[in-house]
Design a protein around this motif. Structure first.
Motif, mmCIF file in Angstrom:
data_model
loop_
_atom_site.group_PDB
_atom_site.id
_atom_site.type_symbol
_atom_site.label_atom_id
_atom_site.label_comp_id
_atom_site.label_asym_id
_atom_site.label_seq_id
_atom_site.Cartn_x
_atom_site.Cartn_y
_atom_site.Cartn_z
ATOM 1 N N MET A 1 -62.402 5.715 -35.457
ATOM 2 C CA MET A 1 -61.725 4.335 -35.573
ATOM 3 C C MET A 1 -62.060 3.491 -34.590
ATOM 4 N N LEU A 2 -61.868 3.567 -33.342
ATOM 5 C CA LEU A 2 -62.363 2.602 -32.307
ATOM 6 C C LEU A 2 -64.068 2.598 -32.201
ATOM 7 N N LEU A 3 -64.608 3.520 -32.680
ATOM 8 C CA LEU A 3 -66.160 3.103 -32.755
ATOM 9 C C LEU A 3 -66.583 2.285 -33.872
ATOM 10 N N ILE A 4 -65.747 2.195 -35.194
ATOM 11 C CA ILE A 4 -65.910 1.397 -36.224
ATOM 12 C C ILE A 4 -65.611 -0.099 -35.531
ATOM 13 N N ILE A 5 -64.597 -0.201 -34.661
ATOM 14 C CA ILE A 5 -64.184 -1.395 -34.215
ATOM 15 C C ILE A 5 -65.322 -2.265 -33.350
ATOM 16 N N LEU A 6 -65.520 -1.172 -32.644
ATOM 17 C CA LEU A 6 -66.786 -1.499 -31.628
ATOM 18 C C LEU A 6 -67.961 -1.823 -32.395
ATOM 19 N N TYR A 7 -68.283 -1.290 -33.520
ATOM 20 C CA TYR A 7 -69.402 -1.915 -34.250
ATOM 21 C C TYR A 7 -69.289 -3.144 -34.824
ATOM 22 N N PHE A 8 -68.118 -3.461 -35.338
ATOM 23 C CA PHE A 8 -67.628 -4.960 -35.746
ATOM 24 C C PHE A 8 -67.812 -5.917 -34.419
ATOM 25 N N ALA A 9 -67.204 -5.324 -33.580
ATOM 26 C CA ALA A 9 -67.288 -6.306 -32.470
ATOM 27 C C ALA A 9 -68.826 -6.628 -31.996
ATOM 28 N N PHE A 10 -69.426 -5.776 -32.260
ATOM 29 C CA PHE A 10 -71.114 -6.420 -31.953
ATOM 30 C C PHE A 10 -71.638 -7.049 -33.057
ATOM 31 N N VAL A 11 -71.154 -6.841 -34.268
ATOM 32 C CA VAL A 11 -71.450 -7.877 -35.243
ATOM 33 C C VAL A 11 -71.107 -9.321 -34.986
ATOM 34 N N GLY A 12 -69.844 -9.292 -34.498
ATOM 35 C CA GLY A 12 -69.414 -10.932 -33.896
ATOM 36 C C GLY A 12 -70.176 -11.129 -32.919
ATOM 37 N N LEU A 13 -70.703 -10.319 -32.027
ATOM 38 C CA LEU A 13 -71.644 -10.685 -30.745
ATOM 39 C C LEU A 13 -72.875 -11.438 -31.264
ATOM 40 N N GLY A 14 -73.238 -10.931 -32.434
ATOM 41 C CA GLY A 14 -74.420 -11.296 -32.868
ATOM 42 C C GLY A 14 -74.483 -12.564 -33.744
ATOM 43 N N LEU A 15 -73.288 -12.932 -34.173
ATOM 44 C CA LEU A 15 -73.098 -14.086 -34.943
ATOM 45 C C LEU A 15 -73.514 -15.306 -34.216
ATOM 46 N N PRO A 16 -73.090 -16.038 -33.347
ATOM 47 C CA PRO A 16 -72.908 -17.125 -32.453
ATOM 48 C C PRO A 16 -74.698 -17.489 -32.226
ATOM 49 N N GLY A 17 -75.143 -16.465 -31.550
ATOM 50 C CA GLY A 17 -76.550 -16.839 -31.049
ATOM 51 C C GLY A 17 -77.553 -17.440 -32.427
ATOM 52 N N ALA A 18 -77.600 -16.548 -33.266
ATOM 53 C CA ALA A 18 -78.329 -17.046 -34.541
ATOM 54 C C ALA A 18 -78.101 -18.388 -35.262
ATOM 55 N N LEU A 19 -76.597 -18.510 -35.208
ATOM 56 C CA LEU A 19 -75.932 -19.805 -35.796
ATOM 57 C C LEU A 19 -76.602 -21.011 -35.259
ATOM 58 N N THR A 114 -69.574 2.686 -24.449
ATOM 59 C CA THR A 114 -70.603 3.433 -25.466
ATOM 60 C C THR A 114 -71.078 4.484 -24.718
ATOM 61 N N ALA A 115 -72.048 4.174 -23.571
ATOM 62 C CA ALA A 115 -72.770 4.823 -22.909
ATOM 63 C C ALA A 115 -72.308 6.066 -22.329
ATOM 64 N N VAL A 171 -54.864 -4.336 -31.662
ATOM 65 C CA VAL A 171 -54.113 -3.285 -32.184
ATOM 66 C C VAL A 171 -54.564 -1.994 -31.829
ATOM 67 N N SER A 172 -56.121 -1.868 -31.301
ATOM 68 C CA SER A 172 -56.743 -0.807 -31.149
ATOM 69 C C SER A 172 -56.820 -0.515 -29.492
#
Length: 383
Positions: A1-19, A114-115, A171-172
């Motif tokens: 579950m934590l790994l899934i949340i970390l994945y989505f956190a990295f989605v959020g990390l990628g959003l602003p730069g390209a915007l 993650t490492a 929450v996590s």
């Protein structure tokens, strides 16, 4: 579950730069400012990212890593809200500071966590999810622009996404304990200091390779949409969507690299990525080719870029020794952020002299720098 949340956190990390790159043609017209101001905003964001990534180690010693990441996402959400309400470049520069600080904390802490706690496979997939966020940003902005709505709505949508990620991280927080799997070997503890690591043969070439690659990626991310609008005659709304082709290529490239990198090895993946990137840059440059060739070129540039950064980073322990890898990962990240910080605004300042049509030529110059320094690194560690 934590790994899934970390994945989505990295989605959020990628959003602003390209915007920012996708929205800038519309923002620049509305605010009536010179086109190169986007480079200044990007430089402030990247400056904050460099600072907070260097401070991440101290922050995680004061508070738990999970809380550092959550606070970083909160800073990003507040900054995106500020962008959505801003009506001047001055306010955007102000909100660029917490955006950079939050991004750097999230990037550094999640990469390190993650490492330490997960396999290298998960590190590769993590960066794929960053690509998904970077790819989604222009689509979100293009969705609103294509419907005649203001660019502010695109930033507002990202605020909602960041808020959801922040809640999930809070929450996590309890999941950040005891995630080191039984049977895994403990990660190597570096015994060499930073100054000693900098004197290792080939380190300077490694730093220049990261600088050159991230400069290329940053220039492509920030100025592709502007190039399409002012040089190829693409509409503002369409350009915002087409700019996402570059990030789509990065994402696909990293997904595919995850399946073949163990067979080919890091150096072959780097070489393959650089060769594909060269083909894509040539396609973007072709002046008399149909527009679909240029758009395909952006996709191919991203496809080639995909495996380069992960492979360069993954090769660090083999190149310089596991005892030095922790110190050198930090040095390489600093060089990478420097390339992403300094070079995109440098090209923005050049636009008034050479024109936006110089965009693919400049990409090729950065590619040559990256190829040369990667070759120098390989020769240094092989001799």
């Amino acid at each position: 579950m934590l790994l899934i949340i970390l994945y989505f956190a990295f989605v959020g990390l990628g959003l602003p730069g390209a915007l920012l790159g996708a929205a800038w043609p519309a923002m620049q017209r509305e605010l009536s400012v010179p086109v190169h101001y986007a480079g200044i905003i990007a430089m402030v964001i990247s400056g904050g990212t460099i600072f907070s990534s260097l401070m991440a180690d101290k922050m995680t010693k004061i508070i738990r890593p999970g809380l550092v990441v959550a606070l970083g996402v909160f800073c990003m959400a507040v900054a995106m809200l500020g962008f959505s309400l801003a009506d001047s470049v001055g306010l955007m520069l102000l909100w660029a500071v917490p955006l950079g600080l939050g991004s750097g904390a999230v990037d550094a802490v999640i990469n390190n966590y993650t490492a330490v706690h997960y396999s290298s496979r998960h590190m590769n997939w993590l960066h794929c999810f960053w690509g998904l966020g970077a790819m989604a940003g222009p689509y979100i902005m293009g969705f609103y622009l294509a419907r005649g709505m203001a660019w502010n709505y695109g930033y507002g949508t990202v605020v909602a996404a960041q808020a959801g990620i922040f809640v999930a991280l809070i929450v996590s927080l309890r999941l950040w304990k005891g995630t080191h799997r039984a049977g895994d070997a403990a990660p190597p503890v570096p015994t060499g200091g930073l100054l000693r690591a900098l004197r290792i043969r080939g380190v300077k070439f490694a730093m220049l390779a990261f600088f050159g690659y991230c400069a290329l990626e940053g220039v492509a991310a920030l100025w592709a949409s502007t190039f399409l609008v002012y040089h190829r005659g693409v509409g503002v709304e369409s350009a915002a969507l087409f700019a996402s082709f570059f990030f789509m290529g990065i994402t696909v490239g990293r997904i595919l690299a995850g399946f073949i990198s163990n067979r080919l090895g890091d150096w072959r993946m780097i070489s393959l990525g650089l060769a594909i990137t060269c083909v894509g840059v040539v396609e973007v440059w072709l002046p008399f080719a149909p527009i679909w060739v240029c758009l395909g070129g952006l996709l191919i540039v991203g496809l080639g870029c995909g495996p380069i950064f992960p492979a360069l980073m993954h090769a660090t322990p083999d190149n310089f020794g596991a005892e030095n890898s922790q110190a050198l990962v930090g040095v390489q990240m600093a060089a990478a952020y420097a390339g992403a910080t300094l070079v995109p605004p440098l090209f923005g300042g050049m636009i008034g002299v050479v024109g936006i049509g110089f965009f693919p030529v400049f990409l090729f110059i950065l590619l040559v720098l990256t190829v040369g320094t990667v070759a120098g690194l390989f020769l240094k560690i092989s001799c």
